[in-house]
Design a protein around this motif. Structure first.
Motif, PDB file in Angstrom:
ATOM      1  N   GLY A   1      -7.204 -45.830  47.972  1.00 16.75           N
ATOM      2  CA  GLY A   1      -7.014 -44.926  46.849  1.00 16.75           C
ATOM      3  C   GLY A   1      -5.976 -45.436  45.869  1.00 16.75           C
ATOM      4  N   PHE A   2      -5.669 -44.588  44.894  1.00 15.08           N
ATOM      5  CA  PHE A   2      -4.701 -44.985  43.859  1.00 15.08           C
ATOM      6  C   PHE A   2      -3.288 -44.673  44.331  1.00 15.08           C
ATOM      7  CE2 PHE A   2      -7.267 -46.336  40.378  1.00 15.08           C
ATOM      8  CZ  PHE A   2      -8.486 -45.692  40.531  1.00 15.08           C
TER       9      PHE A   2
ATOM     10  N   ASP B   1      -4.663 -36.430  38.701  1.00 12.95           N
ATOM     11  CA  ASP B   1      -5.516 -35.373  38.136  1.00 12.95           C
ATOM     12  C   ASP B   1      -4.807 -34.533  37.096  1.00 12.95           C
ATOM     13  OD1 ASP B   1      -7.402 -34.446  41.122  1.00 12.95           O
ATOM     14  OD2 ASP B   1      -7.675 -36.001  39.607  1.00 12.95           O
TER      15      ASP B   1
ATOM     16  N   ILE C   1     -11.422 -39.065  37.126  1.00 14.09           N
ATOM     17  CA  ILE C   1     -12.091 -40.306  37.536  1.00 14.09           C
ATOM     18  C   ILE C   1     -13.529 -39.895  37.827  1.00 14.09           C
ATOM     19  CG2 ILE C   1     -12.357 -41.952  39.437  1.00 14.09           C
ATOM     20  CD1 ILE C   1     -10.202 -42.904  37.713  1.00 14.09           C
TER      21      ILE C   1
ATOM     22  N   PHE D   1      -0.903 -47.120  38.423  1.00 17.40           N
ATOM     23  CA  PHE D   1      -1.527 -46.745  39.692  1.00 17.40           C
ATOM     24  C   PHE D   1      -2.320 -47.943  40.192  1.00 17.40           C
ATOM     25  CE2 PHE D   1      -0.693 -42.348  40.557  1.00 17.40           C
ATOM     26  CZ  PHE D   1      -0.320 -41.832  39.330  1.00 17.40           C
TER      27      PHE D   1
ATOM     28  N   ASN E   1      -4.968 -49.840  42.309  1.00 19.07           N
ATOM     29  CA  ASN E   1      -6.271 -49.479  42.857  1.00 19.07           C
ATOM     30  C   ASN E   1      -6.408 -50.140  44.223  1.00 19.07           C
ATOM     31  OD1 ASN E   1      -8.974 -48.981  43.344  1.00 19.07           O
ATOM     32  ND2 ASN E   1      -9.719 -49.867  41.422  1.00 19.07           N
TER      33      ASN E   1
ATOM     34  N   ASP F   1     -14.884 -48.793  42.137  1.00 11.39           N
ATOM     35  CA  ASP F   1     -15.128 -48.955  43.576  1.00 11.39           C
ATOM     36  C   ASP F   1     -15.856 -50.251  43.897  1.00 11.39           C
ATOM     37  OD1 ASP F   1     -17.715 -46.350  43.432  1.00 11.39           O
ATOM     38  OD2 ASP F   1     -17.403 -48.197  42.294  1.00 11.39           O
TER      39      ASP F   1
ATOM     40  N   SER G   1     -14.011 -37.648  41.190  1.00 12.39           N
ATOM     41  CA  SER G   1     -13.317 -38.049  42.406  1.00 12.39           C
ATOM     42  C   SER G   1     -11.855 -37.680  42.238  1.00 12.39           C
ATOM     43  CB  SER G   1     -13.480 -39.563  42.587  1.00 12.39           C
ATOM     44  OG  SER G   1     -12.587 -40.021  43.545  1.00 12.39           O
ATOM     45  N   SER G   2     -11.324 -36.952  43.181  1.00 11.85           N
ATOM     46  CA  SER G   2      -9.954 -36.476  43.005  1.00 11.85           C
ATOM     47  C   SER G   2      -8.952 -37.617  43.177  1.00 11.85           C
ATOM     48  CB  SER G   2      -9.691 -35.336  43.978  1.00 11.85           C
ATOM     49  OG  SER G   2      -8.587 -35.591  44.758  1.00 11.85           O
ATOM     50  N   THR G   3      -7.888 -37.566  42.392  1.00 15.76           N
ATOM     51  CA  THR G   3      -6.896 -38.645  42.385  1.00 15.76           C
ATOM     52  C   THR G   3      -5.506 -38.048  42.301  1.00 15.76           C
ATOM     53  OG1 THR G   3      -6.773 -38.722  39.989  1.00 15.76           O
ATOM     54  CG2 THR G   3      -8.470 -40.084  41.012  1.00 15.76           C
TER      55      THR G   3
END
Lengths: 600, 456
Positions: free
Chosen positions: A353-354, A314, A297, A347, A349, A271, A309-311
């Motif tokens: 988000g991704f 997952d 993550i 993915f 960045n 981030d 942190s949800s991605t």
């Protein structure tokens, strides 16, 4: 009666060779017979199978000439005898001493090898547990327990010298080895990392998690054994540097990441807030292969406190490796990851988000086993290229886009265990890899369905299960088993050829660097797997594959005598390390001593 | 003449119509099918190489249905739900008067086997043969059909009941790894087979409450010391094998009951098959029932109570085997006494303590003694199929004691596994008997036994 000699006028030369004790039968001797512009080659290698041996005499068929031009004999010690004008139709007895053999004029043997075995920087012999994951899930292709030894590199005591973490084994915990100015290593007594009797270290990384200037250690837990998801055995650990080069276990800094076994931990300031965050890849859920494990993550609050942190990735699959690389040069590192039955996935960045941009970067990204992902600028054009280690071509599993390997999985017999069935094509038809015995062991009622081996021989998945059952089952596929080199060209990763030797074995570790001092990046491919299902067999023909690069994306295989490498066994980890301004590689082989090589 | 033929035809037709109150055939006309039906199961299990505990489970379920059919007709027979765990009575929808329960019971044995056994489809032939025999004996087609319907219904019901005994979950269990340590079981020559049914203790028993309800006394402590008790036990096995008497050899092979003994010659292996210990005792039950000329109801009761006892006894024994994981005499003797020694019988592929035959034979004998009495002599020809001559016993208990000690003559068990195993079997049987008594299954009693038991 055999009248070949009279009717065809062909001739022969037989050789019976005698070497020195204890190898009087000269096993391993190589013989070339040169005659009329043609060469024949044989080795004294008489074993043909279990408890078998054929004659150690070598027999060459030659044409009607009565005199053979020359015979070159290379003895097991690589010394050579050349015999000229050898009489044909003759059993020739050749002794090692007569005539005196000489070194071959093959430049291979004269050259200085790229690597030389080094004295141990420190002594460590990994002693593994004897495990058999197939007692828990019969039909997996290979085991997941054998994660160690894990090696990580960092400067623990901030003296500018690289130190090493090596994970433990059944007799000892993991340890830190500190490099001193004299170029030797000592075991740091205050650092006790993990206990392999209660959990298995799968990956580790040195990171300064709390920004105090001293590097800490993140230890990811994994393996298989009898571990259960959601239990402490699979909870990762954080060890904080006390500022004096000692690593002490810290509690309360990590969220619950015990849902599965992990494969890798890759740090990155995701981030852009100045502290190091983490990607932790999920490898497998013990007992529930091939259900997709959780990948995480973990975002750092700057003080070493991490939260999940949800991605979108997952539960992307059984992740084997990942790398952070700023592909679009926007200052934010993007995530490239790979895994079993997965494509190499990109993915990006982005601030929002991704985002999966795999199809932008690859025209056709195949699904592989992908045991390793390495990123390096191979051709010096300023863009990072990808080397992805895979299963190789030296196994019975052959797949392609048109003839993929397919894994169907479901609890077909409703008894609480997942039944995974891997299929691949043989002569145009996809057959299940499972034998009738294995099928009956996995699903007892199958004993009624195929009441003989003959009845099962031609069966495909459609004969074993109904269409409804197969439609409801999960399905994974694999279309590529080759280790690949993917060059970054104008915003796309383009496959480039690698020498065939790169496909001889499973590749689990890759180090990209200039090893032979010609200024161009080379590739060292390490791997092997002997913990495979019996039907698959051991895949272990890599002794350390060194590929010399031409700086433009092409590679040549350097033969073992020239590379100087003899790394046998299952390589689980490898790293370069600088000691006294010399480049070494440290290789962690499962259940073997650590191996140290000095680079030129 | 044409008229006479018409009359003849009419008379024949009239005779074929079943009339209410028509005299039923005697029990003996049907009990003679019970032994062959159960033996048909044995033949399939021989073919499929079913292991001893799994075989006991098949025998039990196959006779349960037959018993239940009979109990729905004969109210002196308590229903299964009076003594079988978690069993709910399932009343056959077919009207009782429309079928012959004895035909249904025999057919049910075959049908349950057909549904449950891996090669059960082979029993279709036996079912067809049975029906053909009935037809030959002028059994009306309608009677056959409705009996088959009743049997089919009950067989399906039993199979449903069996599905909850956790057999289906065995394939999801962790497979066995021999424990590390000198005292533990290790695979034995020549085939070094994997341990058989390490999780059998998880199977729901039929009468006993739990697998370890009749835990055996602990085994003699392991020791390599030549002055120790354990060494003495192993030495006893070894010494017995040096100069066995002819009688000991006969006894050992009579009770071998190994479903798959592997003989090797170079790279070739052959499996020699025999019926399992459970099958042997089911056969003995049939022999005794025939000798006693039991009624159909009593015959099927005998087979059922023995079948139930065998199943629970195997669960109890296998629980002990995989709690103690004890080394077999062959492994110990080869390591510490004589590296070349081979037992007379082939060591079966599972841990040693307690001895299977000792537990199950003693248990079966106790239940048979309860039902048919002590001093019930019989001649056992169960092993004739394998060219082993018959043996005569003065009682079930004598036979069981011989079965137990035979394991030492065979070189595959130590004495404590035999003696404590027999004790274990006896305790288990005592419990089963109290349950049977409470349910209302009474012993036959001497006045019902038709034959003079003093004659073999």
């Amino acid at each position: 009666m055999n009248t070949a000699r009279e009717t065809t006028k062909a001739g022969y030369l037989s050789l019976t060779l005698r070497y020195k004790k204890p190898n009087l039968f000269a096993l391993g001797t190589k013989v070339w017979v040169y005659n009329h512009g043609m060469v024949q080659y044989q080795e004294v290698n008489p074993t043909r199978g279990y408890l078998s041996c054929v004659t150690t005499k070598l027999h060459f068929g030659v044409d009607s000439a009565s005199v053979i031009d020359s015979v070159k004999i290379m003895w097991p010690d690589h010394l050579v005898q050349v015999l000229t004008k050898v009489k044909a139709n003759n059993l020739l007895a050749v002794n090692y001493e007569q005539p005196q053999p000489e070194p071959d004029d093959n430049p291979v043997y004269a050259a200085k090898p790229v690597f030389t075995p080094a004295a141990n920087l420190f002594t460590y012999k990994h002693t593994d547990f004897s495990e058999n994951d197939f007692k828990r899930q019969l039909l997996m292709l290979f085991m997941y327990s054998k994660t160690g030894p894990v090696i990580a590199k960092g400067d623990v005591n901030k003296d500018g010298l690289e130190d090493l973490f090596v994970s433990g084994d059944k007799n000892r915990p993991g340890k830190i080895y500190i490099q001193n100015t004299k170029g030797s290593f000592y075991e740091e007594p205050g650092s006790v990392i993990g206990d392999e009797n209660t959990s298995a270290t799968a990956a580790a990384a040195f990171i300064d998690v709390n920004g105090d200037g001293y590097t800490d250690l993140y230890v990811a837990k994994g393996g298989y054994s009898l571990f259960e998801p959601g239990t402490p055995a699979l909870q990762d650990e954080l060890y904080l540097n006390d500022g004096k080069g000692q690593l002490k276990p810290a509690t309360g800094l990590l969220p619950d990441v015990s849902a599965c076994s992990k494969s890798c931990v890759r740090p990155c300031d995701i981030d852009g807030d100045g502290d190091i965050d983490l990607f932790v890849g999920g490898r497998v859920i013990p007992g529930k292969y091939p259900m997709a494990p959780t990948s995480y993550i973990l975002i750092n609050d700057g003080k070493g406190h991490f939260s999940i942190s949800s991605t979108p990735f997952d539960h992307i699959g059984m992740v084997t490796d990942a790398q952070w690389v700023d592909l679009d040069k926007d200052g934010r590192k993007d995530l490239v990851l790979c895994g079993e039955f997965m494509p190499i996935t990109v993915f990006m960045n982005t601030p929002s988000g991704f985002i999966d941009k795999t199809s932008t970067w690859f025209n056709n990204m195949p699904k592989g086993f992908w045991f390793n992902l390495t990123v390096a600028d191979i051709d010096g054009d300023g863009n990072d290229d990808i080397i992805a280690g895979n299963l190789g071509l030296n196994s019975c599993i052959h797949v392609s886009d048109k003839e993929p390997g397919e894994l169907y999985y479901a609890d077909f017999d409703n008894n609480g265990s997942i039944d995974p069935f891997f299929n691949f094509y043989i002569q145009g038809v996809s057959y299940p890899f499972v034998s009738r015995d294995e099928l009956n062991e996995q699903i007892y009622p199958m004993r009624k369905k195929f009441n003989s081996y003959a009845a099962y021989a031609q069966a495909t998945m459609k004969d074993i299960f109904s269409k409804e059952e197969l439609d409801k089952a999960g399905k994974l596929s694999v279309t590529e088993t080759r280790t690949l080199l993917l060059l970054n060209r104008n915003g796309k990763f383009v496959p480039a050829d690698l020498p065939m030797e790169a496909q001889f074995s499973v590749v689990t570790n890759v180090i990209a660097d200039d090893f032979n001092g010609d200024g161009k990046k080379d590739l060292l491919l390490l791997g092997n797997r002997s913990d495979n299902r019996l039907k698959l067999g051991s895949i272990n023909s890599s002794y350390g594959c060194l590929l010399s690069g031409n700086g433009k994306g092409s590679f040549n295989y350097i033969s073992q005598p020239l590379s100087g490498l003899c790394i046998k066994g299952d390589v689980k980890s490898a790293t370069e390390i600088k000691v006294n301004n010399t480049k070494y590689i440290v290789v962690g082989v499962c259940n073997e001593a650590l191996q140290f090589y000095k680079a030129q | 003449m044409k008229q006479l033929r018409i009359y003849q035809t009419l008379i024949v037709l009239l005779m074929c119509v079943p009339r209410p109150g028509q005299a039923q055939k005697s029990d003996a006309a049907f009990t003679r099918y019970l032994q062959p039906a159960i033996f048909s199961l044995s033949k399939i299990m021989l073919h499929d190489v079913v292991n001893p505990p799994a075989a006991s489970r098949y025998y039990a379920y196959c006779v349960l249905g037959a018993y239940e059919i009979a109990s729905q007709h004969d109210n002196t027979m308590p229903s299964l739900d009076a003594f079988i765990i978690q069993y709910k009575r399932n009343t056959i929808p077919t009207g009782k008067s429309s079928y012959d329960y004895r035909i249904a019971a025999v057919y049910c044995i075959l049908e349950t086997g057909r549904l449950m056994l891996p090669s059960g489809y082979m029993l279709v032939d036996d079912e067809k043969k049975f029906i053909a025999e009935l037809q030959k004996n002028k059994t009306p087609r309608k009677l056959i059909d409705s009996s088959v319907a009743a049997a089919t219904y009950m067989a399906a019901s039993i199979v449903d009941y069996s599905k909850n005994d956790r057999y289906g979950k065995l394939s999801a269990q962790l497979r066995y790894t021999p424990l590390k340590g000198d005292e533990y079981w290790y695979p034995t020559p020549p085939a070094y087979m994997e341990a058989v049914e390490p999780s059998w203790k998880t199977i729901r028993p039929l009468i006993i409450d739990s697998c370890n309800q009749f835990m055996s006394l602990p085994p003699v402590t392991f020791s390599k010391d030549s002055t120790s008790n354990f060494y003495g036990l192993a030495k006893e096995v070894y010494d017995v094998s040096i100069h066995p008497s002819q009688e000991q050899l006969r006894i050992a092979s009579f009770w071998d009951c190994n479903p798959f003994a592997v003989a090797t010659s170079g790279h070739m292996s052959i499996g020699f098959k025999k019926i399992t210990p459970g099958g042997h005792w089911m056969n003995i039950t049939g022999i005794a029932a025939e000798k006693a000329k039991l009624s159909f109801a009593s015959y099927i009761t005998a087979e059922t109570i023995v079948g139930i006892t065998l199943m629970d006894a195997f669960i109890s024994c296998w629980d002990e085997k995989y709690r103690t994981n004890r080394i077999r005499p062959e492994t110990y003797i080869n390591r510490y006494i004589d590296i070349k020694w081979q037992p007379l019988l082939q060591t079966p592929p599972f841990p040693e303590y307690t001895s299977g035959h000792s537990v199950i034979s003693t248990a079966a004998a106790e239940v048979l003694t309860y039902y048919l009495g002590d001093q019930f002599s019989f001649t056992d020809n169960s092993e004739e199929l394998f060219e082993i001559p018959p043996r005569t016993f003065s009682s079930f208990r004598t036979a069981a004691a011989e079965a137990a000690i035979s394991r030492m003559y065979g070189g595959i068990h130590y004495r404590d596994a035999i003696e404590n195993g027999a004790r274990q079997g006896k305790e288990l049987a005592a419990f089963v008997i109290t349950r049977l008594q409470a349910a209302g299954i009474k012993p036959i009693g001497n006045r019902q036994l038709a034959v003079d038991n003093r004659k073999p």
